[in-house]
Scaffold this active site. Structure first.
Site, PDB file in Angstrom:
ATOM      1  N   VAL A  33      31.860  36.507  22.803  1.00 55.73           N
ATOM      2  CA  VAL A  33      32.505  35.387  23.497  1.00 55.73           C
ATOM      3  C   VAL A  33      32.257  34.066  22.776  1.00 55.73           C
ATOM      4  O   VAL A  33      33.077  33.144  22.838  1.00 55.73           O
ATOM      5  CB  VAL A  33      31.976  35.320  24.961  1.00 55.73           C
ATOM      6  CG1 VAL A  33      32.513  34.113  25.705  1.00 55.73           C
ATOM      7  CG2 VAL A  33      32.337  36.591  25.704  1.00 55.73           C
ATOM      8  N   LYS A 106      40.606  45.220  46.481  1.00 59.03           N
ATOM      9  CA  LYS A 106      41.993  45.698  46.604  1.00 59.03           C
ATOM     10  C   LYS A 106      42.577  45.403  47.984  1.00 59.03           C
ATOM     11  O   LYS A 106      43.756  45.096  48.119  1.00 59.03           O
ATOM     12  CB  LYS A 106      42.071  47.201  46.323  1.00 59.03           C
ATOM     13  CG  LYS A 106      41.233  48.048  47.259  1.00 59.03           C
ATOM     14  CD  LYS A 106      40.347  49.010  46.566  1.00 59.03           C
ATOM     15  CE  LYS A 106      39.244  49.477  47.489  1.00 59.03           C
ATOM     16  NZ  LYS A 106      38.301  50.356  46.864  1.00 59.03           N
ATOM     17  N   GLU A 130      41.027  43.429  37.453  1.00 55.27           N
ATOM     18  CA  GLU A 130      41.163  44.736  36.798  1.00 55.27           C
ATOM     19  C   GLU A 130      40.487  45.858  37.594  1.00 55.27           C
ATOM     20  O   GLU A 130      40.958  47.003  37.622  1.00 55.27           O
ATOM     21  CB  GLU A 130      40.568  44.657  35.389  1.00 55.27           C
ATOM     22  CG  GLU A 130      40.720  45.910  34.563  1.00 55.27           C
ATOM     23  CD  GLU A 130      42.165  46.292  34.321  1.00 55.27           C
ATOM     24  OE1 GLU A 130      42.860  45.581  33.607  1.00 55.27           O
ATOM     25  OE2 GLU A 130      42.620  47.329  34.867  1.00 55.27           O
ATOM     26  N   VAL A 133      42.087  48.368  41.050  1.00 55.22           N
ATOM     27  CA  VAL A 133      42.797  49.653  41.043  1.00 55.22           C
ATOM     28  C   VAL A 133      42.237  50.509  39.905  1.00 55.22           C
ATOM     29  O   VAL A 133      42.167  50.056  38.762  1.00 55.22           O
ATOM     30  CB  VAL A 133      44.320  49.478  40.828  1.00 55.22           C
ATOM     31  CG1 VAL A 133      45.031  50.833  40.951  1.00 55.22           C
ATOM     32  CG2 VAL A 133      44.895  48.480  41.799  1.00 55.22           C
ATOM     33  N   ILE A 137      39.180  52.236  34.943  1.00 57.55           N
ATOM     34  CA  ILE A 137      40.345  52.511  34.074  1.00 57.55           C
ATOM     35  C   ILE A 137      41.104  51.204  33.811  1.00 57.55           C
ATOM     36  O   ILE A 137      41.521  50.546  34.767  1.00 57.55           O
ATOM     37  CB  ILE A 137      41.329  53.512  34.729  1.00 57.55           C
ATOM     38  CG1 ILE A 137      40.600  54.741  35.252  1.00 57.55           C
ATOM     39  CG2 ILE A 137      42.434  53.894  33.760  1.00 57.55           C
ATOM     40  CD1 ILE A 137      41.490  55.674  36.067  1.00 57.55           C
ATOM     41  N   LYS A 206      46.130  50.180  46.815  1.00 59.74           N
ATOM     42  CA  LYS A 206      46.219  50.247  45.355  1.00 59.74           C
ATOM     43  C   LYS A 206      47.682  50.420  44.919  1.00 59.74           C
ATOM     44  O   LYS A 206      48.114  49.840  43.913  1.00 59.74           O
ATOM     45  CB  LYS A 206      45.361  51.400  44.840  1.00 59.74           C
ATOM     46  CG  LYS A 206      43.855  51.129  45.048  1.00 59.74           C
ATOM     47  CD  LYS A 206      43.041  52.391  44.865  1.00 59.74           C
ATOM     48  CE  LYS A 206      41.548  52.145  44.998  1.00 59.74           C
ATOM     49  NZ  LYS A 206      40.766  53.387  45.097  1.00 59.74           N
ATOM     50  N   GLY A 303      32.611  53.930  41.584  1.00 58.77           N
ATOM     51  CA  GLY A 303      31.223  53.946  41.118  1.00 58.77           C
ATOM     52  C   GLY A 303      30.877  52.624  40.453  1.00 58.77           C
ATOM     53  O   GLY A 303      31.756  51.967  39.883  1.00 58.77           O
TER      54      GLY A 303
END
Ligand code: NDP
Ligand code: HSE
Length: 429
Positions: A33, A106, A130, A133, A137, A206, A303
């Site tokens: 960063v 969500k 991010e 949902v 992933i 979602k 998780g």
């Protein structure tokens, strides 16, 4: 070295994983960063609770969440407390105070996303989500940014780990629904109230978020047609297997004639379909685009560590924006499309009927289907006498016609019970 200062709202499963990751990857993050990313305050309900967090974090705890969003030092607020209130008011206040926001919430985004994005727009700050949902992933960034030039036709996915775990255990181990649910709860996959998973509220939220991004129109959780998995029986799963299908709880969003159709329901999908092999608590989202063809995103949808990875990725993206003086992609819901009523959707259906085993029964059942404009693709009888059951798979039919068929079947003397009805996806076009 410059510093980017973070205020955390919540330090539970996800929040504590975020803190561990920021501490463990500290020097890499500084290099990536170009600044130190420092957590300066952490709001919790109970500061004396035992938590797996890096040393020294305890000194940052406060039970006053407003103190976090009002702290002039804080530049990015990370909301991992969940629920609608006080999360909504805290985030609006944070953004009005010029702070950027990362949230995994969500439920909040799927019900009050417009209010949050309007607040972000007014304040000129980033609102990233991010983790909301698919947990770990990367989905939101690919859909919003990598696929910005694409016309997406359909998004179909398994976006709830709990129900996928239950269906996997029921089909592979033959264990009962309630035993599989108890195991999912023990493993920490379920929402605080597991009915949010079982009844499909979590995947509906979602699906609303995915549909909003894929089709650039605001879809809220209440727009999503929803059925859960509580009615799925071992027998349905066994019939599905015999027919070459797996049973999955699917979230489907489609663009049709300028409208969007969004639904969550259990469905039989061919065992050869990529989603059929998504087992246990994994999530996967299958995207169909006009030019890109088919894409599949697969991974851990829940998780602490996977979800924390998405949260940290958003924090670092915003940190870079702060340092460069830029802004990320904001709300992309620039059109207003109608959400198509479920009654007008088309699907194939699996139907299990308990029937009297007498001459003419099949003809009367077939007559009801024909009368309601639903074409039967295949039918067979299981058992004889009092045990007789008919298993039918229809060709593609309109939901409204199928409902009328079921109504008439229930009125038929020869039909003792409409035992199961399930859509079949990924078969006939
Ligand atoms: P947890 O219940 O584990 O953690 C919630 C945290 O928020 C706790 O630390 C709690 O404090 C704190 N908190 C709650 N209310 C308040 C309040 N009013 N004031 C101060 N602190 C408060 O939730 P998760 O970490 O599992 O989930 C967080 C968010 O991430 C949710 O929106 C969830 O939907 C989302 N998410 C979670 C995933 C997961 O796998 N867990 C996956 C994807 C998204 P205390 O600890 O003292 O009780
Ligand atoms: N209960 C959710 C699931 C957690 O099972 O997928 C992740 O949102």
């Amino acid at each position: 070295m410059k510093q980017i200062r973070i205020g955390m709202l919540g330090c539970g499963i996800v929040g504590s994983a975020v803190l561990r990751m920021l501490a463990r990857n500290r020097s890499d993050i500084e290099r990536r960063v170009g600044a130190q990313v420092e957590v300066v305050r952490v709001a919790v309900r109970n500061p004396s609770k035992e938590r797996d967090v890096p040393e020294g974090i305890e000194a940052l705890y406060t039970t006053d969440a407003h103190a976090v969003v009002r702290d002039p030092l804080v530049q990015i607020v990370v909301e991992v407390m969940g629920g609608i209130e006080p999360a909504r008011s805290l985030l609006v206040e944070a953004m009005e105070g010029g702070k950027h926001v990362v949230t995994a919430n969500k439920e909040l985004l799927a019900s009050l996303g417009r209010e949050l994005f309007d607040a972000a727009e007014r304040a000129g700050v980033d609102l990233y989500f991010e983790a909301a949902v698919g947990g770990g992933i990367p989905l939101i960034h690919p859909l919003k940014e990598s696929l910005a030039g694409e016309r997406i036709r359909k998004v179909m996915g398994i976006v709830n780990g709990t129900t996928n775990f239950i269906l996997t255990r029921m089909s592979e181990e033959g264990i009962s629904f309630s035993a599989a649910l108890a195991e999912a709860e023990r493993l920490g996959y379920t929402e605080l109230d597991p009915s949010a998973d079982i009844e499909g509220f979590d995947p509906a939220a979602k699906a609303a978020i995915l549909a909003s991004i894929a089709f650039n129109t605001r879809v809220v959780a209440g727009d999503v047609y929803r059925e859960g998995i509580a009615a799925i029986t071992q027998q349905d799963i066994a019939f599905a297997a015999r027919l070459g299908y797996a049973v999955k709880l699917l979230a489907i969003a489609e663009s049709q004639d300028g409208e969007v159709a969004v639904r969550v329901h259990p469905a039989m999908i061919p065992r050869t379909h990529p989603l059929a092999s998504v087992r246990d608590n994994l999530n996967a989202v299958f995207v169909q685009g006009e030019n890109v063809g088919e894409l599949m995103f697969l991974g851990r949808g829940a998780g602490g560590p996977p979800t924390g990875t998405s949260v940290v990725g958003d924090v670092l993206d915003i940190a870079r924006n702060i340092l460069s003086g830029g802004r990320g992609v904001g709300c992309t819901c620039y059109t207003e499309k109608t959400v198509r009523p479920m009654e007008t959707m088309f699907a194939q259906y699996y139907i299990l009927l308990k029937v009297a085993d007498l001459p003419g029964v099949l003809a009367s059942v077939a007559g009801v289907f024909g009368h309601n404009n639903v074409s039967i693709g295949s039918v067979w009888q299981e058992g004889v006498g009092e045990e007789a059951q008919l298993v039918l798979i229809t060709h593609r039919a309109m939901e409204r016609d199928l409902r009328a068929t079921l109504h008439d079947l229930r009125e038929l003397e020869a039909v003792t019970k409409v035992a199961s009805v399930m859509r079949v996806e990924g078969g006939e076009a």
